[in-house]
Write a protein that holds these residues in place. Structure first.
Motif, mmCIF file in Angstrom:
data_model
loop_
_atom_site.group_PDB
_atom_site.id
_atom_site.type_symbol
_atom_site.label_atom_id
_atom_site.label_comp_id
_atom_site.label_asym_id
_atom_site.label_seq_id
_atom_site.Cartn_x
_atom_site.Cartn_y
_atom_site.Cartn_z
ATOM 1 N N MET A 45 -22.670 19.635 0.127
ATOM 2 C CA MET A 45 -22.226 21.036 0.082
ATOM 3 C C MET A 45 -20.705 21.137 0.154
ATOM 4 S SD MET A 45 -24.999 23.390 2.101
ATOM 5 C CE MET A 45 -25.259 22.382 3.527
ATOM 6 N N ARG A 46 -20.070 20.249 0.916
ATOM 7 C CA ARG A 46 -18.596 20.251 0.993
ATOM 8 C C ARG A 46 -17.965 19.754 -0.305
ATOM 9 N NH1 ARG A 46 -19.878 18.620 6.275
ATOM 10 N NH2 ARG A 46 -19.669 16.402 5.779
ATOM 11 N N ASP A 47 -18.617 18.801 -0.972
ATOM 12 C CA ASP A 47 -18.039 18.181 -2.165
ATOM 13 C C ASP A 47 -18.250 18.976 -3.451
ATOM 14 O OD1 ASP A 47 -17.207 16.109 -0.556
ATOM 15 O OD2 ASP A 47 -18.845 14.755 -1.124
ATOM 16 N N VAL A 48 -19.339 19.730 -3.515
ATOM 17 C CA VAL A 48 -19.667 20.500 -4.716
ATOM 18 C C VAL A 48 -18.747 21.709 -4.831
ATOM 19 C CG1 VAL A 48 -21.428 22.090 -5.611
ATOM 20 C CG2 VAL A 48 -22.062 19.769 -4.957
ATOM 21 N N ARG A 49 -18.298 21.981 -6.054
ATOM 22 C CA ARG A 49 -17.488 23.170 -6.311
ATOM 23 C C ARG A 49 -18.123 23.962 -7.448
ATOM 24 N NH1 ARG A 49 -12.416 22.181 -8.249
ATOM 25 N NH2 ARG A 49 -13.065 20.169 -9.004
ATOM 26 N N TYR A 50 -18.409 25.219 -7.178
ATOM 27 C CA TYR A 50 -18.951 26.073 -8.227
ATOM 28 C C TYR A 50 -17.772 26.719 -8.947
ATOM 29 C CZ TYR A 50 -21.731 29.129 -10.966
ATOM 30 O OH TYR A 50 -22.308 29.747 -12.042
ATOM 31 N N VAL A 51 -17.659 26.474 -10.241
ATOM 32 C CA VAL A 51 -16.519 26.992 -11.005
ATOM 33 C C VAL A 51 -16.920 27.989 -12.075
ATOM 34 C CG1 VAL A 51 -15.095 24.957 -10.577
ATOM 35 C CG2 VAL A 51 -16.555 25.023 -12.607
ATOM 36 N N GLY A 52 -18.174 28.046 -12.430
ATOM 37 C CA GLY A 52 -18.611 28.948 -13.478
ATOM 38 C C GLY A 52 -18.206 28.450 -14.852
ATOM 39 N N SER A 53 -18.652 29.151 -15.864
ATOM 40 C CA SER A 53 -18.335 28.796 -17.245
ATOM 41 C C SER A 53 -18.245 30.058 -18.068
ATOM 42 C CB SER A 53 -19.419 27.878 -17.823
ATOM 43 O OG SER A 53 -19.265 27.755 -19.225
ATOM 44 N N GLY A 54 -17.177 30.180 -18.824
ATOM 45 C CA GLY A 54 -17.007 31.315 -19.722
ATOM 46 C C GLY A 54 -18.062 31.355 -20.812
ATOM 47 N N HIS A 55 -18.754 30.238 -21.047
ATOM 48 C CA HIS A 55 -19.808 30.185 -22.062
ATOM 49 C C HIS A 55 -21.060 30.922 -21.618
ATOM 50 C CE1 HIS A 55 -17.384 27.517 -24.361
ATOM 51 N NE2 HIS A 55 -17.457 26.534 -23.483
ATOM 52 N N HIS A 56 -21.169 31.232 -20.335
ATOM 53 C CA HIS A 56 -22.346 31.918 -19.802
ATOM 54 C C HIS A 56 -22.004 33.314 -19.287
ATOM 55 C CE1 HIS A 56 -25.088 28.489 -19.956
ATOM 56 N NE2 HIS A 56 -24.052 27.750 -19.614
ATOM 57 N N LYS A 57 -20.846 33.847 -19.669
ATOM 58 C CA LYS A 57 -20.417 35.131 -19.124
ATOM 59 C C LYS A 57 -19.952 36.105 -20.204
ATOM 60 C CE LYS A 57 -19.139 33.336 -14.677
ATOM 61 N NZ LYS A 57 -20.533 33.073 -14.481
ATOM 62 N N ARG A 58 -20.328 37.364 -20.011
ATOM 63 C CA ARG A 58 -19.743 38.442 -20.813
ATOM 64 C C ARG A 58 -18.481 38.944 -20.135
ATOM 65 N NH1 ARG A 58 -24.173 42.887 -21.420
ATOM 66 N NH2 ARG A 58 -24.106 42.551 -19.194
ATOM 67 N N ASN A 59 -18.468 38.817 -18.809
ATOM 68 C CA ASN A 59 -17.369 39.326 -18.004
ATOM 69 C C ASN A 59 -16.903 38.196 -17.074
ATOM 70 O OD1 ASN A 59 -15.800 40.521 -16.017
ATOM 71 N ND2 ASN A 59 -17.197 42.221 -15.673
ATOM 72 N N PRO A 60 -15.611 37.832 -17.086
ATOM 73 C CA PRO A 60 -15.154 36.732 -16.230
ATOM 74 C C PRO A 60 -15.168 37.050 -14.736
ATOM 75 C CG PRO A 60 -13.310 37.656 -17.447
ATOM 76 C CD PRO A 60 -14.548 38.337 -17.943
ATOM 77 N N ALA A 61 -15.388 38.315 -14.358
ATOM 78 C CA ALA A 61 -15.489 38.744 -12.950
ATOM 79 C C ALA A 61 -14.371 38.137 -12.113
ATOM 80 C CB ALA A 61 -16.870 38.426 -12.396
ATOM 81 N N ASP A 62 -14.709 37.544 -10.959
ATOM 82 C CA ASP A 62 -13.687 36.994 -10.064
ATOM 83 C C ASP A 62 -13.630 35.465 -10.130
ATOM 84 O OD1 ASP A 62 -16.107 36.493 -8.788
ATOM 85 O OD2 ASP A 62 -15.390 37.077 -6.805
ATOM 86 N N TYR A 63 -13.984 34.882 -11.270
ATOM 87 C CA TYR A 63 -14.016 33.422 -11.425
ATOM 88 C C TYR A 63 -12.670 32.832 -11.844
ATOM 89 C CZ TYR A 63 -19.058 33.628 -11.020
ATOM 90 O OH TYR A 63 -20.328 33.831 -10.552
ATOM 91 N N GLU A 64 -11.693 33.672 -12.084
ATOM 92 C CA GLU A 64 -10.374 33.232 -12.542
ATOM 93 C C GLU A 64 -10.458 32.432 -13.836
ATOM 94 O OE1 GLU A 64 -7.940 31.557 -9.443
ATOM 95 O OE2 GLU A 64 -8.574 33.084 -8.021
ATOM 96 N N LEU A 65 -11.408 32.794 -14.679
ATOM 97 C CA LEU A 65 -11.516 32.187 -16.003
ATOM 98 C C LEU A 65 -10.518 32.879 -16.915
ATOM 99 C CD1 LEU A 65 -15.418 32.209 -16.294
ATOM 100 C CD2 LEU A 65 -13.967 30.230 -15.805
#
Length: 146
Positions: free
Chosen positions: A28-48
């Motif tokens: 859990m400490r090592d994993v980082r969730y970063v998201g992907s612009g390929h799965h989003k219509r809106n970048p929201a707060d992911y800093e994409l």
């Protein structure tokens, strides 16, 4: 537990005792969730830099926008409940699964470079993993009060 349909060994949930509590905490400490612009219509707060949905990819924000903190929580809860595939040589599982408070089933996936960065997407009802993940979630997470 229901037998998982399909035969992709990378997309199987490990047995509950596969990692110790300490190993799960480290993951859990090592994993980082970063998201992907390929799965989003809106970048929201992911800093994409931008959302760039691909027609062949499912959209994680089709029904609603999921902010970064919720996505991070889903991944952490999936790890805590043992809903991940067999860790690879780099220590990271290719897949981590979770179920939201609304009952939505999500799959997070990492790349093959061992960075520990994940992006996620909802599993559609037709996906063979959808009901399987939900049943394991009920068995491992809800029965543990999570």
């Amino acid at each position: 537990m229901a037998q998982r349909p399909g035969n992709n060994p990378k997309r199987r949930i490990v047995r509950p005792e596969r990692l110790t509590e300490e190993e799960k905490a480290q993951l859990m400490r090592d994993v980082r969730y970063v998201g992907s612009g390929h799965h989003k219509r809106n970048p929201a707060d992911y800093e994409l830099p931008r959302a760039n949905p691909r027609p062949t990819k499912s959209l994680c924000d089709l029904e609603r926008t999921i902010n970064l903190s919720e996505a991070q929580h889903l991944v952490a809860t999936g790890i805590q409940c043992g809903l991940f595939s067999e860790p690879r040589e780099d220590g990271f599982p290719k897949f981590i699964w979770s179920v939201s408070e609304r009952g939505e089933v999500f799959e997070a996936k990492t790349d093959t470079h061992g960075t520990g960065e994940y992006h996620g997407y909802p599993l559609e009802d037709e996906d063979v993993m959808h009901e399987y993940v939900k049943s394991v979630w009920i068995e491992r997470c809800q029965s543990a009060g999570q």
